[in-house]
Design a protein around this motif. Sequence first.
Motif, PDB file in Angstrom:
ATOM      1  N   GLN A 126       0.806  -1.213   0.000  1.00 29.40           N
ATOM      2  CA  GLN A 126       0.000   0.000   0.000  1.00 29.40           C
ATOM      3  C   GLN A 126       0.839   1.263   0.000  1.00 29.40           C
ATOM      4  O   GLN A 126       0.500   2.249  -0.661  1.00 29.40           O
ATOM      5  CB  GLN A 126      -0.931   0.002   1.219  1.00 29.40           C
ATOM      6  CG  GLN A 126      -1.854   1.216   1.265  1.00 29.40           C
ATOM      7  CD  GLN A 126      -2.878   1.117   2.367  1.00 29.40           C
ATOM      8  OE1 GLN A 126      -2.936   0.126   3.079  1.00 29.40           O
ATOM      9  NE2 GLN A 126      -3.706   2.143   2.513  1.00 29.40           N
ATOM     10  N   TYR A 165      -5.201  -3.558  -2.957  1.00 27.61           N
ATOM     11  CA  TYR A 165      -3.965  -3.289  -2.213  1.00 27.61           C
ATOM     12  C   TYR A 165      -3.639  -1.804  -2.104  1.00 27.61           C
ATOM     13  O   TYR A 165      -3.046  -1.370  -1.117  1.00 27.61           O
ATOM     14  CB  TYR A 165      -2.783  -4.010  -2.890  1.00 27.61           C
ATOM     15  CG  TYR A 165      -2.929  -5.512  -2.909  1.00 27.61           C
ATOM     16  CD1 TYR A 165      -2.498  -6.286  -1.843  1.00 27.61           C
ATOM     17  CD2 TYR A 165      -3.515  -6.150  -3.993  1.00 27.61           C
ATOM     18  CE1 TYR A 165      -2.635  -7.658  -1.858  1.00 27.61           C
ATOM     19  CE2 TYR A 165      -3.660  -7.526  -4.018  1.00 27.61           C
ATOM     20  CZ  TYR A 165      -3.220  -8.277  -2.944  1.00 27.61           C
ATOM     21  OH  TYR A 165      -3.368  -9.642  -2.951  1.00 27.61           O
ATOM     22  N   TRP A 238     -11.793 -17.460   8.307  1.00 30.10           N
ATOM     23  CA  TRP A 238     -11.742 -16.059   7.877  1.00 30.10           C
ATOM     24  C   TRP A 238     -11.450 -15.096   9.021  1.00 30.10           C
ATOM     25  O   TRP A 238     -10.638 -14.174   8.877  1.00 30.10           O
ATOM     26  CB  TRP A 238     -13.050 -15.692   7.188  1.00 30.10           C
ATOM     27  CG  TRP A 238     -13.040 -14.316   6.584  1.00 30.10           C
ATOM     28  CD1 TRP A 238     -13.608 -13.197   7.089  1.00 30.10           C
ATOM     29  CD2 TRP A 238     -12.411 -13.930   5.361  1.00 30.10           C
ATOM     30  NE1 TRP A 238     -13.397 -12.126   6.258  1.00 30.10           N
ATOM     31  CE2 TRP A 238     -12.658 -12.555   5.182  1.00 30.10           C
ATOM     32  CE3 TRP A 238     -11.670 -14.616   4.397  1.00 30.10           C
ATOM     33  CZ2 TRP A 238     -12.182 -11.855   4.076  1.00 30.10           C
ATOM     34  CZ3 TRP A 238     -11.203 -13.912   3.295  1.00 30.10           C
ATOM     35  CH2 TRP A 238     -11.456 -12.554   3.148  1.00 30.10           C
ATOM     36  N   GLN A 239     -12.102 -15.270  10.163  1.00 29.47           N
ATOM     37  CA  GLN A 239     -11.925 -14.342  11.281  1.00 29.47           C
ATOM     38  C   GLN A 239     -10.500 -14.361  11.832  1.00 29.47           C
ATOM     39  O   GLN A 239     -10.045 -13.380  12.421  1.00 29.47           O
ATOM     40  CB  GLN A 239     -12.924 -14.671  12.403  1.00 29.47           C
ATOM     41  CG  GLN A 239     -14.380 -14.467  12.018  1.00 29.47           C
ATOM     42  CD  GLN A 239     -14.660 -13.041  11.565  1.00 29.47           C
ATOM     43  OE1 GLN A 239     -14.117 -12.076  12.105  1.00 29.47           O
ATOM     44  NE2 GLN A 239     -15.525 -12.902  10.553  1.00 29.47           N
ATOM     45  N   SER A 242      -5.270 -12.322   8.982  1.00 27.15           N
ATOM     46  CA  SER A 242      -4.868 -10.922   9.058  1.00 27.15           C
ATOM     47  C   SER A 242      -5.478 -10.169   7.881  1.00 27.15           C
ATOM     48  O   SER A 242      -5.972 -10.775   6.915  1.00 27.15           O
ATOM     49  CB  SER A 242      -3.345 -10.811   9.004  1.00 27.15           C
ATOM     50  OG  SER A 242      -2.849 -11.243   7.744  1.00 27.15           O
ATOM     51  N   ASN A 243      -5.456  -8.835   7.946  1.00 25.21           N
ATOM     52  CA  ASN A 243      -6.003  -8.031   6.843  1.00 25.21           C
ATOM     53  C   ASN A 243      -5.275  -8.321   5.535  1.00 25.21           C
ATOM     54  O   ASN A 243      -5.890  -8.364   4.458  1.00 25.21           O
ATOM     55  CB  ASN A 243      -5.910  -6.542   7.178  1.00 25.21           C
ATOM     56  CG  ASN A 243      -6.890  -6.127   8.252  1.00 25.21           C
ATOM     57  OD1 ASN A 243      -7.941  -6.748   8.427  1.00 25.21           O
ATOM     58  ND2 ASN A 243      -6.557  -5.081   8.992  1.00 25.21           N
ATOM     59  N   ARG A 244      -3.962  -8.524   5.632  1.00 25.35           N
ATOM     60  CA  ARG A 244      -3.177  -8.820   4.428  1.00 25.35           C
ATOM     61  C   ARG A 244      -3.585 -10.156   3.825  1.00 25.35           C
ATOM     62  O   ARG A 244      -3.754 -10.279   2.602  1.00 25.35           O
ATOM     63  CB  ARG A 244      -1.686  -8.831   4.775  1.00 25.35           C
ATOM     64  CG  ARG A 244      -0.778  -9.181   3.611  1.00 25.35           C
ATOM     65  CD  ARG A 244      -0.728  -8.075   2.586  1.00 25.35           C
ATOM     66  NE  ARG A 244      -0.054  -8.483   1.364  1.00 25.35           N
ATOM     67  CZ  ARG A 244       0.293  -7.653   0.397  1.00 25.35           C
ATOM     68  NH1 ARG A 244       0.021  -6.357   0.502  1.00 25.35           N
ATOM     69  NH2 ARG A 244       0.892  -8.085  -0.690  1.00 25.35           N
ATOM     70  N   THR A 245      -3.762 -11.160   4.668  1.00 19.35           N
ATOM     71  CA  THR A 245      -4.160 -12.477   4.181  1.00 19.35           C
ATOM     72  C   THR A 245      -5.539 -12.422   3.531  1.00 19.35           C
ATOM     73  O   THR A 245      -5.781 -13.051   2.497  1.00 19.35           O
ATOM     74  CB  THR A 245      -4.165 -13.503   5.324  1.00 19.35           C
ATOM     75  OG1 THR A 245      -2.858 -13.578   5.897  1.00 19.35           O
ATOM     76  CG2 THR A 245      -4.559 -14.888   4.827  1.00 19.35           C
ATOM     77  N   LYS A 246      -6.448 -11.648   4.126  1.00 23.26           N
ATOM     78  CA  LYS A 246      -7.791 -11.510   3.539  1.00 23.26           C
ATOM     79  C   LYS A 246      -7.706 -10.913   2.139  1.00 23.26           C
ATOM     80  O   LYS A 246      -8.435 -11.336   1.220  1.00 23.26           O
ATOM     81  CB  LYS A 246      -8.663 -10.638   4.438  1.00 23.26           C
ATOM     82  CG  LYS A 246      -9.059 -11.303   5.760  1.00 23.26           C
ATOM     83  CD  LYS A 246      -9.906 -10.372   6.609  1.00 23.26           C
ATOM     84  CE  LYS A 246     -10.310 -11.044   7.921  1.00 23.26           C
ATOM     85  NZ  LYS A 246     -11.117 -10.152   8.798  1.00 23.26           N
ATOM     86  N   LYS A 247      -6.832  -9.927   1.953  1.00 25.84           N
ATOM     87  CA  LYS A 247      -6.676  -9.323   0.631  1.00 25.84           C
ATOM     88  C   LYS A 247      -6.142 -10.335  -0.376  1.00 25.84           C
ATOM     89  O   LYS A 247      -6.580 -10.374  -1.535  1.00 25.84           O
ATOM     90  CB  LYS A 247      -5.728  -8.118   0.708  1.00 25.84           C
ATOM     91  CG  LYS A 247      -6.294  -6.922   1.469  1.00 25.84           C
ATOM     92  CD  LYS A 247      -5.287  -5.781   1.501  1.00 25.84           C
ATOM     93  CE  LYS A 247      -5.856  -4.578   2.248  1.00 25.84           C
ATOM     94  NZ  LYS A 247      -4.885  -3.443   2.285  1.00 25.84           N
ATOM     95  N   GLN A 250      -8.846 -12.746  -1.328  1.00 19.34           N
ATOM     96  CA  GLN A 250      -9.741 -12.073  -2.266  1.00 19.34           C
ATOM     97  C   GLN A 250      -9.132 -12.030  -3.670  1.00 19.34           C
ATOM     98  O   GLN A 250      -9.851 -12.136  -4.676  1.00 19.34           O
ATOM     99  CB  GLN A 250     -10.025 -10.653  -1.773  1.00 19.34           C
ATOM    100  CG  GLN A 250     -10.906 -10.599  -0.527  1.00 19.34           C
ATOM    101  CD  GLN A 250     -10.958  -9.212   0.086  1.00 19.34           C
ATOM    102  OE1 GLN A 250     -10.204  -8.313  -0.291  1.00 19.34           O
ATOM    103  NE2 GLN A 250     -11.847  -9.018   1.051  1.00 19.34           N
TER     104      GLN A 250
END
Length: 319
Positions: A126, A165, A238-239, A242-247, A250
């Motif tokens: 980012q 990203y 999912w919960q 981490s935010n990075r892994t979720k991205k 996706q």
Amino acid sequence: FPSHDNQPYVLFLLPLFVGIFFLTFHLTDSVVYPEVLHFGLWGKLNDVASSLNWLLLFGFLAHLLCCISLNYVFNQSNLFERNNYLPSLLSSVFLLLSPLSLVFNGNHLAILCLILSLYQLLHLQQNDSGTSAVFNATLFFGIAATVFPSLIVGSPVLFFLVLIYRPLVPQEILTFILGLFLPFYFVMAFRNYFDFPYPWHELHHTYTLPWLSPSVLSLLALTFILFVVFLLSIARKWQGFSNRTKKEVQTLWGFSIIVGISGLFHLIFQAFDFYFLLLIVPVSLLFTFAFLGKGKHRVAGVLFYFFLTYIVTKFIFKL
């Protein structure tokens, strides 16, 4: 089950595993090889029989390269906290679903380029300049699209995957467009130099799937079950991501959508070729989640061996 085989020796056994399948299919005449191999807008290779041994060798090496590259992408990402060697095994099995994976052809090139494109996307940051990564991602995607032009209709999805990203600045938008269409400039220059005819006429070939055949319907049903299994496995985890892994997850789903849109476009406009197993790029990585972490992996393991049995049965009985 495969969940117990997360060891580095899997990579060393992979050539043996793939080699046994290649040799068995070839020696038992279980595979009917195509007379012509197509490379999309780049042209085609006639008289396959005269160079079959070389094509089998290069197909074997390309098969291994695709599988090992997928494994490298998985381990270099933030999809899992430890190195894992299942993606190479899973992708190897999925590739064997098609007899076209045995001889080197444009499918290997397209799959490898999609893997490289995915690798670049997964390394976008980012707060860092994304010009280089965006250019490389779209360049490799563009090369894949010169082999399977129907992929180009999925390019808007690729654009939104970049936005996951980072916001694109004007320079990166221009880079995106340049990388995407530069391969088409070179392929047209290549065709013009060698006086190839207008490529539209060559897009009517091909490996069009007989969608209502028992073999294809069985494969589609297995693929649907596969998506359900890793959708449920990712939903449970999912919960904890981490935010990075979720991205990154996706992004894998986005690649599945790109291939799905390309397949739909192929169904509507039969002039455009499509290769169903382009899905192995996101599916092999997503299905790995079904074997990760604590909990029971019996359903995923059974499905894996069902695919393996299906492959052997398909080739033995030439389904």
